[in-house]
Scaffold this motif. Structure first.
Motif, short mmCIF file in Angstrom:
data_model
loop_
_atom_site.label_atom_id
_atom_site.label_comp_id
_atom_site.label_asym_id
_atom_site.label_seq_id
_atom_site.Cartn_x
_atom_site.Cartn_y
_atom_site.Cartn_z
N ASN B 113 0.83 -1.21 0.00
CA ASN B 113 0.00 0.00 0.00
C ASN B 113 0.86 1.26 0.00
O ASN B 113 0.59 2.22 -0.70
N ARG B 114 1.95 1.21 0.77
CA ARG B 114 2.83 2.38 0.88
C ARG B 114 3.53 2.64 -0.45
O ARG B 114 3.65 3.78 -0.90
N ARG B 116 2.51 1.83 -3.39
CA ARG B 116 1.53 2.28 -4.40
C ARG B 116 1.25 3.77 -4.25
O ARG B 116 1.11 4.50 -5.21
N THR B 117 1.16 4.22 -2.99
CA THR B 117 0.80 5.63 -2.77
C THR B 117 2.00 6.56 -2.93
O THR B 117 1.85 7.70 -3.32
N SER B 118 3.23 6.09 -2.66
CA SER B 118 4.38 7.01 -2.69
C SER B 118 5.13 6.99 -4.03
O SER B 118 5.87 7.91 -4.33
N GLY B 122 3.16 5.63 -9.83
CA GLY B 122 1.81 5.27 -9.40
C GLY B 122 0.87 6.46 -9.34
O GLY B 122 -0.35 6.31 -9.32
N VAL B 123 1.44 7.66 -9.28
CA VAL B 123 0.58 8.84 -9.12
C VAL B 123 -0.05 9.20 -10.46
O VAL B 123 0.61 9.22 -11.49
#
Lengths: 190, 180
Positions: B113-114, B116-118, B122-123
């Protein structure tokens, strides 16, 4: 008096040491320690169980369950109390739980027995009275009953009963008093 | 004066203990305490008399029953463990394994999860708009649409969209504003 106390103290400590040795041996896999532990305490535990259920088969079953529970939890026995105290504690808790679960059955049995009473012959009256008193003891609250059994029949000291039940000595003495008071009232109301 | 005897006093008396002189004289003079004491003594004797007749079981049979039940329970536990895990396992090892699996799953989920968000990839950043889209200038639009890349886009358009685009180009060529 003082002589009795000082004479019994080393014996109690000796018993504790012997128990600790047997526990060690059992946990190390020595199967003969199992028999020795059983022989030391089977009669006492069975007697306590018997007084809760008043029949041999159920008492045997309860006492066996107490020992099974004890042996299964022996590795976790912290030795904060003596093995004897620990076993009695398991037995009392197990019997109280059993009586609570079976309480409605006790009422049915008691009702049945009282309906049979007029049929008993005069020469059996004394035996009948004892039976009746025994049934009244069964009607005591389980914790009071346990304390009465441990003190009067098993002749454990108030200190030992206090350790088994986790109550103060004054509370134990008060429980004995109230149990006898309740029995007196039950006899009076008979 | 002081009151009646306490429960503890009666019990001490039953046990053969002595009362302090004042309490003893109270017991001798108080009919209520006297009656209670007599009846308690009788009850105590009755309870004591019940101790005698307890039928004894066969102790050898008793011990072997405990041994058998212990053995059968430990076998039941072992087979239950095998049913769950497919192989023989000690309860401690089963606990350790389940804790390990739980920790691994939680850590894995957290890290995934980390990441994917950082992660920059992915952004979802807004795609750079073609300059022509931002501009309403007809010449610019014409210049852009005339590029060969336009045909690639046309190939990917539906009929209605293609017609709409043609009209936009035509109106751009005429120099008139495009109306839908």
């Amino acid at each position: 008096m003082g002589r009795t106390v000082t004479a019994s103290m080393p014996m109690a400590l000796g018993n504790q040491d012997a128990d600790a040795g047997l526990v060690e041996r059992y946990l190390a896999g020595d199967t003969s320690a199992f028999d020795e532990l059983m022989i030391r305490y089977e009669r006492q535990i069975y007697r306590v169980c018997y007084r809760f259920v008043e029949n041999r088969e159920d008492a045997m079953d309860l006492a066996q369950e107490v020992f099974i529970k004890a042996f299964e939890h022996l590795p976790g026995f912290r030795r904060e109390s003596s093995l004897k105290t620990w076993l009695y504690r398991i037995a009392i808790n197990h019997c109280i739980n059993h009586v609570k679960k079976q309480s409605h059955e006790f009422v049915e049995v008691a009702e049945h027995m009282s309906s049979v009473r007029p049929l008993v012959h005069a020469q059996l009256e004394e035996k009948e009275q004892r039976e009746h008193f025994r049934r009244m003891v069964q009607h005591l609250p389980p914790k009071q009953k346990a304390i009465i059994e441990l003190r009067i029949n098993e002749q454990l000291s108030y200190e030992e009963i206090a350790r088994i039940s986790g109550r103060s000595i004054s509370t134990i003495k008060a429980s004995v008093f109230f149990a006898l008071e309740k029995l007196r009232k039950l006899v009076k109301d008979r | 004066m002081f009151g009646h005897l306490k429960p503890e006093d009666f019990v001490n008396l039953i046990e053969g203990g002595a009362l302090p002189a004042k309490r003893k004289s109270h017991l001798d003079s108080c009919s209520r305490c006297g009656t209670k004491w007599t009846s308690m003594l009788a009850m105590h004797a009755e309870v004591t008399s019940l101790a005698a007749d307890i039928p004894e079981p066969d102790w050898t049979e008793f011990r072997s029953a405990v041994r058998d039940r212990l053995l059968s329970r430990s076998m039941q536990r072992a087979s239950a463990m095998r049913r769950w895990t497919g192989w023989s396992m000690q309860p401690g090892a089963a606990w350790a394994l389940s804790v390990f699996v739980a920790v691994a799953l939680t850590t894995g989920a957290f890290l995934w999860n980390r990441e994917r968000t950082s992660s920059p990839a992915g952004v979802l950043e807004p795609l750079p708009l073609h300059p022509a889209v931002e501009s309403n200038d007809a010449d610019t639009v014409k210049a852009v649409w005339s590029q060969t890349a336009l045909f690639d886009e046309l190939v990917q358009l539906g009929d209605a969209e293609e017609e709409q685009l043609r009209q936009m180009i035509a109106s751009a060529e005429k120099g008139t504003p495009y109306r839908q």
